[in-house]
Write an enzyme that holds these catalytic residues in place. Structure first.
Site, mmCIF file in Angstrom:
data_model
loop_
_atom_site.group_PDB
_atom_site.id
_atom_site.type_symbol
_atom_site.label_atom_id
_atom_site.label_comp_id
_atom_site.label_asym_id
_atom_site.label_seq_id
_atom_site.Cartn_x
_atom_site.Cartn_y
_atom_site.Cartn_z
ATOM 1 N N HIS A 154 0.582 5.656 -1.787
ATOM 2 C CA HIS A 154 -0.867 5.457 -1.925
ATOM 3 C C HIS A 154 -1.500 6.600 -2.718
ATOM 4 O O HIS A 154 -2.366 6.380 -3.572
ATOM 5 C CB HIS A 154 -1.520 5.378 -0.542
ATOM 6 C CG HIS A 154 -1.398 4.041 0.111
ATOM 7 N ND1 HIS A 154 -1.771 2.871 -0.507
ATOM 8 C CD2 HIS A 154 -0.948 3.686 1.347
ATOM 9 C CE1 HIS A 154 -1.559 1.850 0.308
ATOM 10 N NE2 HIS A 154 -1.057 2.323 1.437
ATOM 11 N N HIS B 78 5.720 5.469 1.975
ATOM 12 C CA HIS B 78 4.663 4.480 1.725
ATOM 13 C C HIS B 78 3.316 5.169 1.529
ATOM 14 O O HIS B 78 2.593 4.878 0.565
ATOM 15 C CB HIS B 78 4.603 3.497 2.904
ATOM 16 C CG HIS B 78 3.398 2.627 2.920
ATOM 17 N ND1 HIS B 78 3.373 1.367 2.352
ATOM 18 C CD2 HIS B 78 2.148 2.831 3.435
ATOM 19 C CE1 HIS B 78 2.174 0.846 2.513
ATOM 20 N NE2 HIS B 78 1.413 1.710 3.175
ATOM 21 N N GLU B 79 2.971 6.090 2.432
ATOM 22 C CA GLU B 79 1.677 6.773 2.339
ATOM 23 C C GLU B 79 1.594 7.654 1.094
ATOM 24 O O GLU B 79 0.546 7.729 0.440
ATOM 25 C CB GLU B 79 1.427 7.608 3.596
ATOM 26 C CG GLU B 79 1.381 6.825 4.893
ATOM 27 C CD GLU B 79 0.387 5.676 4.877
ATOM 28 O OE1 GLU B 79 -0.606 5.758 4.122
ATOM 29 O OE2 GLU B 79 0.614 4.688 5.601
ATOM 30 N N GLU C 174 -1.061 -2.269 -0.918
ATOM 31 C CA GLU C 174 -0.164 -1.944 0.194
ATOM 32 C C GLU C 174 1.283 -2.302 -0.164
ATOM 33 O O GLU C 174 2.213 -1.532 0.118
ATOM 34 C CB GLU C 174 -0.591 -2.689 1.467
ATOM 35 C CG GLU C 174 -1.909 -2.222 2.074
ATOM 36 C CD GLU C 174 -1.849 -0.810 2.609
ATOM 37 O OE1 GLU C 174 -0.741 -0.348 2.961
ATOM 38 O OE2 GLU C 174 -2.903 -0.162 2.669
#
EC number: 3.4.24.-
Length: 311
Positions: free
Chosen positions: A141, A137-138, A216
C-alpha cells in the site's frame, strides 16, 4: 493477460469511471448552486490537506511506536524494515496498537513519515510467516501510494456525506421544532435535499469501493512479488482473521466492540477454511459494498499467482 495486467487494466477503468462520475456530480452541484469551480477546487484542496495532515494522529491514536532496539517488539520493526527494503521503499515507522480486533494497516503522510500499524490480537494469532505476508501487503500500500490515492479519490464522497448528514440532522431538528407551515416546508426541503445528496454519495461510493478493492488486490500482489510462494501464508492469515471476527460482537447500546464468549465457528482450522475458499464460486456482487475483496476471492488470486490456473 496475466493477473497483474488484469489488475492494472481494471484499475484504469475503475479510476476513469470514478473520476468521470465525480466530475459530473461536481459540475452539476456547481451549476445548481451557481458556484464557480475555481472556488470549489481550492476548498477541496484545503480539506484534503487538512485530512492528510491530521489523519496519522487520528488513525493511529493510542499506538505505541516500535524502535529497532525495542526489547519486546524490536523483531517486528526489523521484519517491517526487511520487507520494505525488499519492496525498494524507505522503511515506514512501526506502531503496535491495542485494539480489540486483529488488523494491520498502512497510514501516515510524507511529512511525519509513512507508518504501518499492527494490532495486538493480530500479533497473537498469526505465526511469523503469516505476519510477514500481511506486512508485505501493507508495505505494498505504501509503495503504491494508496494512502494518498485513496484519500483523493474518496474526497468528494466524503464531503458530500458530511453535507448530507448535516442537512438531514438539521431537517429532523427543524421538523421537530417547526411552529408553522413555512418552517415545516423548510424542514422537509432540508430532509429531501439531504436524502438526494445521500443517494448521490452512495452511488459515487460504489465506484470508490470498486477502486479500493482493486488496490487491495494490488497490495496482495506485492506480497507475492516479495515472498513468492511464501505469500500463500496471506490466505491463512485472512482465514484466522475471519475466524477470530466471528467471535466479536458490537454492544448494541454503546457501539463498542467487545469480545464475546467463544461461539460455534463452522470452520475452525484456517487451512480447511482456505481450502473451502478455493472451491467457492464468488459472485461478482458479493463484495460490492466492501472496502476489501471477499476473502475467497483474495485467496484464489494468491494461489493463482503461485500455481497458475492449477488450484
Amino acid at each position: 493477460m496475466d493477473v497483474r495486467q488484469r489488475l492494472i487494466s481494471s484499475m484504469v477503468i475503475s479510476l476513469g469511471l470514478t473520476i468521470i462520475s465525480e466530475g459530473i456530480v461536481l459540475i452539476g452541484i456547481a451549476s445548481l448552486l451557481h458556484i464557480s469551480l475555481f472556488f470549489i477546487f481550492p476548498a477541496l484542496v484545503i480539506f484534503w490537506l487538512f485530512q492528510w495532515i491530521i489523519s496519522p494522529y487520528v488513525v493511529g491514536r493510542g499506538g505505541y511506536e516500535v524502535s529497532p532496539n525495542d526489547p519486546q517488539y524490536g523483531w517486528l520493526y526489523n521484519l517491517v524494515r526487511r520487507i520494505a527494503e525488499e519492496s525498494k521503499i524507505k522503511p515506514p515507522r512501526v506502531f503496535v496498537i491495542d485494539a480489540p480486533y486483529p488488523n494491520a494497516f498502512a497510514y501516515g503522510n510524507r511529512l511525519g513519515g509513512m507508518r504501518v500499524g499492527i494490532t495486538l490480537p493480530l500479533l497473537n494469532i498469526l505465526d511469523v510467516d503469516e505476519l510477514t505476508a500481511v506486512i508485505a501487503h501493507e508495505v505494498g500500500h505504501i509503495k503504491h501510494r494508496d494512502v494518498e490515492i485513496g484519500m483523493t479519490i474518496g474526497l468528494i464522497p466524503t464531503v458530500l456525506g458530511y453535507i448530507s448528514t448535516l442537512l438531514m440532522n438539521f431537517g429532523y431538528l427543524a421538523l421537530f421544532l417547526a411552529a408553522d407551515e413555512i418552517e415545516l416546508l423548510f424542514a422537509i426541503a432540508a430532509l429531501a435535499i439531504g436524502f438526494v445528496i445521500f443517494v448521490v454519495t452512495f452511488i459515487l461510493q460504489i465506484f470508490v469501493l470498486w477502486f479500493n478493492r482493486l488496490r487491495e488486490s494490488y497490495a496482495d500482489y506485492n506480497s507475492f512479488l516479495v515472498l513468492g510462494e511464501g505469500s500463500k501464508a496471506l490466505a491463512t492469515a485472512l482465514a484466522k482473521i475471519e475466524i477470530y471476527m466471528q467471535n466479536i460482537r458490537i454492544d448494541p447500546f454503546t457501539g463498542i466492540i467487545v469480545t464475546a464468549p467463544p461461539v460455534k465457528v463452522e470452520e475452525k482450522d484456517p487451512h480447511l477454511l482456505v481450502e473451502q475458499w478455493l472451491r467457492t464460486k464468488v459472485s461478482a456482487f458479493k463484495d460490492i459494498l466492501s472496502t476489501h475483496p471477499y476473502p475467497a476471492r483474495r485467496a484464489q488470486m494468491i494461489y493463482r499467482l503461485i500455481y497458475g490456473s492449477n488450484i
